[in-house]
Design a protein around this motif. Structure first.
Motif, PDB file in Angstrom:
ATOM      1  N   ILE A 257      11.141   2.844   6.005  1.00 36.33           N
ATOM      2  CA  ILE A 257      12.484   3.015   5.593  1.00 36.33           C
ATOM      3  C   ILE A 257      12.976   1.761   5.903  1.00 36.33           C
ATOM      4  CG2 ILE A 257      14.659   3.992   6.435  1.00 36.33           C
ATOM      5  CD1 ILE A 257      13.171   6.387   7.249  1.00 36.33           C
ATOM      6  N   SER A 258      12.611   0.957   6.808  1.00 34.71           N
ATOM      7  CA  SER A 258      13.458  -0.245   7.242  1.00 34.71           C
ATOM      8  C   SER A 258      12.980  -1.178   6.115  1.00 34.71           C
ATOM      9  CB  SER A 258      13.254  -0.813   8.564  1.00 34.71           C
ATOM     10  OG  SER A 258      11.933  -1.187   8.996  1.00 34.71           O
ATOM     11  N   ALA A 259      11.621  -1.033   5.870  1.00 31.51           N
ATOM     12  CA  ALA A 259      11.008  -2.066   4.854  1.00 31.51           C
ATOM     13  C   ALA A 259      11.807  -1.741   3.469  1.00 31.51           C
ATOM     14  CB  ALA A 259       9.813  -1.755   4.489  1.00 31.51           C
ATOM     15  N   HIS A 260      12.155  -0.659   3.336  1.00 35.30           N
ATOM     16  CA  HIS A 260      13.191  -0.250   1.959  1.00 35.30           C
ATOM     17  C   HIS A 260      14.424  -0.757   2.171  1.00 35.30           C
ATOM     18  CE1 HIS A 260      15.213   3.439   0.115  1.00 35.30           C
ATOM     19  NE2 HIS A 260      15.213   2.594  -0.807  1.00 35.30           N
TER      20      HIS A 260
ATOM     21  N   ASP B 113      -2.317   5.767  -6.587  1.00 37.65           N
ATOM     22  CA  ASP B 113      -2.168   5.907  -8.176  1.00 37.65           C
ATOM     23  C   ASP B 113      -1.217   5.085  -8.857  1.00 37.65           C
ATOM     24  OD1 ASP B 113      -4.297   8.213  -9.038  1.00 37.65           O
ATOM     25  OD2 ASP B 113      -3.638   8.552  -6.781  1.00 37.65           O
ATOM     26  N   LEU B 114      -1.220   4.004  -8.428  1.00 38.82           N
ATOM     27  CA  LEU B 114      -0.146   3.075  -9.035  1.00 38.82           C
ATOM     28  C   LEU B 114      -0.991   1.753  -9.456  1.00 38.82           C
ATOM     29  CD1 LEU B 114       3.236   3.431  -6.837  1.00 38.82           C
ATOM     30  CD2 LEU B 114       2.783   4.188  -9.487  1.00 38.82           C
ATOM     31  N   GLU B 115      -0.505   1.113 -10.401  1.00 39.22           N
ATOM     32  CA  GLU B 115      -1.020  -0.458 -10.603  1.00 39.22           C
ATOM     33  C   GLU B 115      -0.033  -1.309 -10.552  1.00 39.22           C
ATOM     34  OE1 GLU B 115      -4.018  -1.213 -10.428  1.00 39.22           O
ATOM     35  OE2 GLU B 115      -5.082   0.812 -10.508  1.00 39.22           O
ATOM     36  N   ALA B 116      -0.530  -2.574 -10.614  1.00 39.23           N
ATOM     37  CA  ALA B 116       0.439  -3.777 -10.447  1.00 39.23           C
ATOM     38  C   ALA B 116       1.958  -3.447 -11.776  1.00 39.23           C
ATOM     39  CB  ALA B 116       0.012  -5.083 -10.793  1.00 39.23           C
ATOM     40  N   PRO B 117       2.991  -3.765 -11.514  1.00 42.11           N
ATOM     41  CA  PRO B 117       3.351  -4.422 -10.424  1.00 42.11           C
ATOM     42  C   PRO B 117       3.985  -3.314  -9.272  1.00 42.11           C
ATOM     43  CG  PRO B 117       5.312  -4.475 -11.823  1.00 42.11           C
ATOM     44  CD  PRO B 117       4.115  -3.784 -12.507  1.00 42.11           C
ATOM     45  N   ASP B 118       4.030  -2.155  -9.421  1.00 35.96           N
ATOM     46  CA  ASP B 118       4.327  -1.220  -8.490  1.00 35.96           C
ATOM     47  C   ASP B 118       3.374  -1.086  -7.186  1.00 35.96           C
ATOM     48  OD1 ASP B 118       6.777  -0.414  -9.608  1.00 35.96           O
ATOM     49  OD2 ASP B 118       5.878   0.806 -10.733  1.00 35.96           O
ATOM     50  N   HIS B 119       2.122  -1.231  -7.657  1.00 36.27           N
ATOM     51  CA  HIS B 119       1.171  -1.180  -6.604  1.00 36.27           C
ATOM     52  C   HIS B 119       1.248  -2.246  -5.681  1.00 36.27           C
ATOM     53  CE1 HIS B 119      -2.886  -2.054  -4.614  1.00 36.27           C
ATOM     54  NE2 HIS B 119      -2.749  -0.499  -4.300  1.00 36.27           N
ATOM     55  N   THR B 120       1.355  -3.559  -6.223  1.00 33.99           N
ATOM     56  CA  THR B 120       1.502  -4.861  -5.389  1.00 33.99           C
ATOM     57  C   THR B 120       2.539  -4.409  -4.433  1.00 33.99           C
ATOM     58  OG1 THR B 120       1.101  -5.752  -7.571  1.00 33.99           O
ATOM     59  CG2 THR B 120       1.348  -7.243  -5.697  1.00 33.99           C
ATOM     60  N   ARG B 121       3.688  -4.418  -4.949  1.00 30.63           N
ATOM     61  CA  ARG B 121       5.180  -4.109  -4.102  1.00 30.63           C
ATOM     62  C   ARG B 121       4.987  -3.059  -2.870  1.00 30.63           C
ATOM     63  NH1 ARG B 121       8.882  -0.215  -4.998  1.00 30.63           N
ATOM     64  NH2 ARG B 121       7.872  -0.003  -7.047  1.00 30.63           N
ATOM     65  N   ILE B 122       4.443  -1.923  -3.349  1.00 30.50           N
ATOM     66  CA  ILE B 122       4.268  -0.983  -2.366  1.00 30.50           C
ATOM     67  C   ILE B 122       3.210  -1.258  -1.191  1.00 30.50           C
ATOM     68  CG2 ILE B 122       3.886   1.432  -1.805  1.00 30.50           C
ATOM     69  CD1 ILE B 122       5.118   2.148  -4.458  1.00 30.50           C
ATOM     70  N   ARG B 123       2.198  -2.020  -1.843  1.00 36.49           N
ATOM     71  CA  ARG B 123       0.877  -2.221  -0.871  1.00 36.49           C
ATOM     72  C   ARG B 123       1.517  -3.215   0.170  1.00 36.49           C
ATOM     73  NH1 ARG B 123      -5.208  -1.489  -0.542  1.00 36.49           N
ATOM     74  NH2 ARG B 123      -5.622  -2.828   0.903  1.00 36.49           N
TER      75      ARG B 123
ATOM     76  N   GLU C  31      13.341  -4.590  -0.193  1.00 39.18           N
ATOM     77  CA  GLU C  31      12.234  -4.582  -1.194  1.00 39.18           C
ATOM     78  C   GLU C  31      12.032  -3.598  -2.116  1.00 39.18           C
ATOM     79  OE1 GLU C  31       9.019  -7.326   1.345  1.00 39.18           O
ATOM     80  OE2 GLU C  31       9.242  -7.226  -0.914  1.00 39.18           O
ATOM     81  N   ARG C  32      12.783  -2.504  -1.740  1.00 37.87           N
ATOM     82  CA  ARG C  32      12.652  -1.409  -2.694  1.00 37.87           C
ATOM     83  C   ARG C  32      11.471  -0.456  -2.580  1.00 37.87           C
ATOM     84  NH1 ARG C  32      16.625  -1.640  -6.958  1.00 37.87           N
ATOM     85  NH2 ARG C  32      15.004  -0.065  -7.916  1.00 37.87           N
TER      86      ARG C  32
END
Ligand code: HEM
Length: 402
Positions: free
Chosen positions: A220-223, A91-101, A227-228
């Motif tokens: 968690i380690s990606a976080h 339920d997110l769109e770019a840029p948050d979606h791109t980062r999380i995906r 990369e947040r």
């Protein structure tokens, strides 16, 4: 234009929505549906194109407030559900979606799925063995459900003793994805969201202290590598993975066998040639689509077949109809387990394309494969009933004899 043939709250419609879809496709490319105030889109070409169209979004909140978009904010009492839902990948769109995906894809690689394959096969073997030992039973409760639940729980490192919690939480949350959910459904979803979030926060804290080889530790380690992925995004994405990671697979398995039992000649063909298994699974996903509809917000005016659909509108993309569109599929109403040209839309398309599609395929191949091998004479014991949902369309149970 209205569309009285579309009746998502009618049991007769949900049992067989396909004749109504055919009528919608014949009548036009887009139909206003007043009860949900959505535009229905029934054609394959439109659904496939709109899923890739960046003028649409799963959310509008990255660009507009509710008020700017002409929408009423959800009641404050629903907040725990929305916080959980709105911060997940889907339920997110770019840029948050791109980062999380990107972060989730790093943790959930093709290798992860490959590594899991023997476990999936072993689990399917054990579950089917038990069903056979008992001389039959409820295929849904005994095979279709426990397999994907165990697999996704294993991936996220949910202890076995806690796995019984997942199905009820998921079911309560998924009630909100049906059309016009009631206040009672919302209350259940809110309660499940609060409990599920608290459970995951604790699990995440534990994994921070003692990382393991599971997906939560990988997130968690990606976080932590800068990369947040915020704590809330992590909780929301874990819930999404746990829910999306089993709901549709459960229904694809049970609905698929129900379809096979109604097509004895095709079932006999598959039993005689297990080499058809992979095209058969794809065909069952096309023929009776487990997730019938996905929604999109219109972020900038678009035009569909000469109708202007303005910003602020909502589209209902009818996947079940797209998958039966004669403009794309030859003999679409026919079940053909050897169908070669089958670009079904069941896993979506575009930026939100199902992240779990390879895993779902491994699970479906394992459970259908084991059932074909170990239960070659399996037959229907009682006519099944559909659960009330339309968007997430599944059976209550599927009783079989051996
Ligand atoms: C037969 C089983 C499955 C079906 C039919 C299915 C279908 C879908 C569809 C249609 C979407 C896109 C929705 C949209 O565009 O609005 C989606 C997204 C997603 N699915 Fe699946 N799915 C299945 C199994 C799984 C599994 C096993 C997982 C496991 C992890 C999973 C995880 C996800 C995730 C995380 C997303 C969000 C992707 C994003 O927004 O970038 N799904 N799924």
């Amino acid at each position: 234009m209205d569309a009285p043939v579309f009746a998502p709250w009618s049991p007769a419609f949900t049992a067989d929505p396909y004749p109504a879809y055919a009528e919608l496709r014949d009548r036009g490319r887009v139909h206003w549906f007043e009860p949900t105030r959505q535009w229905l889109v029934p054609h394959y070409a439109d659904v496939a194109a709109l899923l890739r169209d960046r003028r649409l979004g799963r959310t509008y909140l990255h660009r507009f407030t509710h008020e700017e978009f002409g929408r009423t904010p959800p009641p404050p009492g629903h907040e725990p559900f929305h916080t959980l839902n709105d911060n997940g990948l889907l339920d997110l769109e770019a840029p948050d979606h791109t980062r999380i995906r990107r972060l989730v894809t790093k943790a959930f690689t093709p290798r992860t799925v490959q590594t899991l394959e023997p476990t999936v096969r072993r689990l399917a073997d054990e579950l089917v063995r038990e069903l056979v030992k008992n001389g039959g039973g409820d295929l849904l409760a005994e095979v279709a459900e426990p397999l994907p639940v165990a697999v996704i729980a294993e991936m996220l490192g949910i202890p076995e003793s806690d796995r019984g919690l997942l199905r009820p939480w998921s079911a309560d949350i998924c009630g909100m994805f049906e059309l016009n959910p009631s206040e009672e459904t919302a209350a259940r979803a809110v309660r499940a969201s609060v409990e599920f979030s608290a459970y995951l926060r604790e699990l995440i804290a534990e994994r921070r202290a003692r990382p393991g080889g599971d997906l939560v530790s990988a997130l968690i380690s990606a976080h932590d590598q800068g990369e947040r992925l915020s704590e809330q995004e992590m909780v929301s994405t874990c819930v999404l993975l746990l829910n999306a990671g089993h709901e549709a697979t459960v229904n694809t398995t049970a609905n698929g066998w129900w379809t096979l039992f109604r097509h004895p000649a095709e079932l006999a063909r598959l039993r005689a040639d297990h080499g058809l298994l992979s095209t058969a699974v794809e065909e069952l996903m096309r023929y009776d689509t487990p997730l019938q509809m996905f929604e999109r917000w219109v972020l900038d005016d678009i035009e569909i077949g000469g109708t202007v659909v303005p910003r602020g509108s909502e589209l209902a993309l009818l996947f079940g109809s797209a998958n039966r569109d004669p403009a794309r599929f030859e003999r679409p109403a026919e079940l053909d387990l050897g169908r070669a040209d089958n670009p079904h839309i069941t896993f979506g398309a575009g930026v939100h394309y199902c992240l779990g599609a390879p895993l779902a395929r491994v699970e479906l191949a394992a459970s259908f494969g084991e059932l074909l091998r170990q239960a070659p004479g399996m037959r229907l014991a009682a006519e099944p009933e559909w659960k009330p949902g339309y968007v997430i369309r599944g059976l209550r149970e599927l009783r079989v004899d051996l």
